[in-house]
Motif scaffolding. Sequence first.
Motif, PDB file in Angstrom:
ATOM      1  N   VAL A  86      40.127 -15.749  42.199  1.00 34.67           N
ATOM      2  CA  VAL A  86      39.566 -14.417  41.964  1.00 34.67           C
ATOM      3  C   VAL A  86      38.067 -14.547  41.723  1.00 34.67           C
TER       4      VAL A  86
ATOM      5  N   GLU B 233      38.217  -3.299  37.495  1.00 33.83           N
ATOM      6  CA  GLU B 233      39.107  -2.549  38.361  1.00 33.83           C
ATOM      7  C   GLU B 233      39.263  -3.316  39.680  1.00 33.83           C
ATOM      8  N   PRO B 234      40.265  -2.972  40.502  1.00 33.22           N
ATOM      9  CA  PRO B 234      40.457  -3.694  41.774  1.00 33.22           C
ATOM     10  C   PRO B 234      39.205  -3.738  42.649  1.00 33.22           C
TER      11      PRO B 234
ATOM     12  N   ASP C 137      45.159 -15.021  40.408  1.00 38.13           N
ATOM     13  CA  ASP C 137      45.881 -13.767  40.585  1.00 38.13           C
ATOM     14  C   ASP C 137      45.016 -12.626  40.043  1.00 38.13           C
ATOM     15  N   ALA C 138      44.601 -11.704  40.912  1.00 43.46           N
ATOM     16  CA  ALA C 138      43.719 -10.610  40.504  1.00 43.46           C
ATOM     17  C   ALA C 138      44.358  -9.719  39.449  1.00 43.46           C
ATOM     18  N   LYS C 139      45.693  -9.658  39.417  1.00 39.66           N
ATOM     19  CA  LYS C 139      46.374  -8.805  38.436  1.00 39.66           C
ATOM     20  C   LYS C 139      46.075  -9.248  37.007  1.00 39.66           C
ATOM     21  N   GLU C 140      45.770 -10.535  36.815  1.00 37.01           N
ATOM     22  CA  GLU C 140      45.465 -11.036  35.478  1.00 37.01           C
ATOM     23  C   GLU C 140      44.123 -10.518  34.975  1.00 37.01           C
TER      24      GLU C 140
ATOM     25  N   ILE D 230      42.571  -7.423  36.160  1.00 32.87           N
ATOM     26  CA  ILE D 230      42.454  -5.966  36.174  1.00 32.87           C
ATOM     27  C   ILE D 230      42.772  -5.388  34.796  1.00 32.87           C
TER      28      ILE D 230
ATOM     29  N   LYS E  49      40.620  -8.711  26.434  1.00 32.73           N
ATOM     30  CA  LYS E  49      41.011  -7.310  26.308  1.00 32.73           C
ATOM     31  C   LYS E  49      40.404  -6.676  25.055  1.00 32.73           C
TER      32      LYS E  49
END
Length: 239
Positions: free
Chosen positions: A41, A54-55, A75-78, A80, A101
């Motif tokens: 990523v 954001e994506p 993994d981009a989901k980690e 976002i 976060k």
Amino acid sequence: MNRRRQASIGLSAAVLAGLLVYGVYELQLRQIRLEETVQVVAAKAFVGAGTKLEPEHLTMLTLPRSAVAREMLTDAKEAIGMETAVPLGSNEPLLAWKIDKYRLLPSKGQSTFQIPREYVKSVAGGIRAGDAVLVYLSGEETPSRKLYERPITVAGVKTAANVEIDDPKNPNLLSMADGDKEAMYASRREANGTIDSINLNLSEEQWLALDSACKGGTAKLIIASLGTTIWETDGEATE
């Protein structure tokens, strides 16, 4: 006529066989290349500190396996929904410690502890929430020493009136998120009070070590500022 037809068929078969061999070769070569590279990523363009990812902020970058570090995300989901702790450059691989976060909240295995006043000998006046601090132990009966080898995250610093110390007109945390060192320096110069209490994010073991060292009254803490923001990884702070 038959000979010409047979020759034509033989030539066509030879061409098809050659194409098939070439196709198999290309597939094998592609497979080898895929095995030797890893997609990680990365930031699609410059992203400022304090930005919620954001994506559209992210892209995938192909790197040689030998160039991939353990902290790079694959993994981009980690990423976002996470907040950037430092600015990210265009096509810069995203490292886990550069995002979080809730950076002021205790990480996994930690709690926020208000350090008793009687445990503290001195606190650097420029400390603010989100800073990195070094904690030392000073006592008459034992040699002075560093209590923790790694920096500790400050969850908050307050005045005697229980007011968070900051410059109301130029909050330090906003300047920190923007990476504006001049504004951070100015906010510390114009802070609204003297530190009366300090909250630190500590693991249970760290708190017990601190409490055991100080509760007898023979040793006290000296809390020094590193003057830098820190980010946590695996429950420990890093610069």
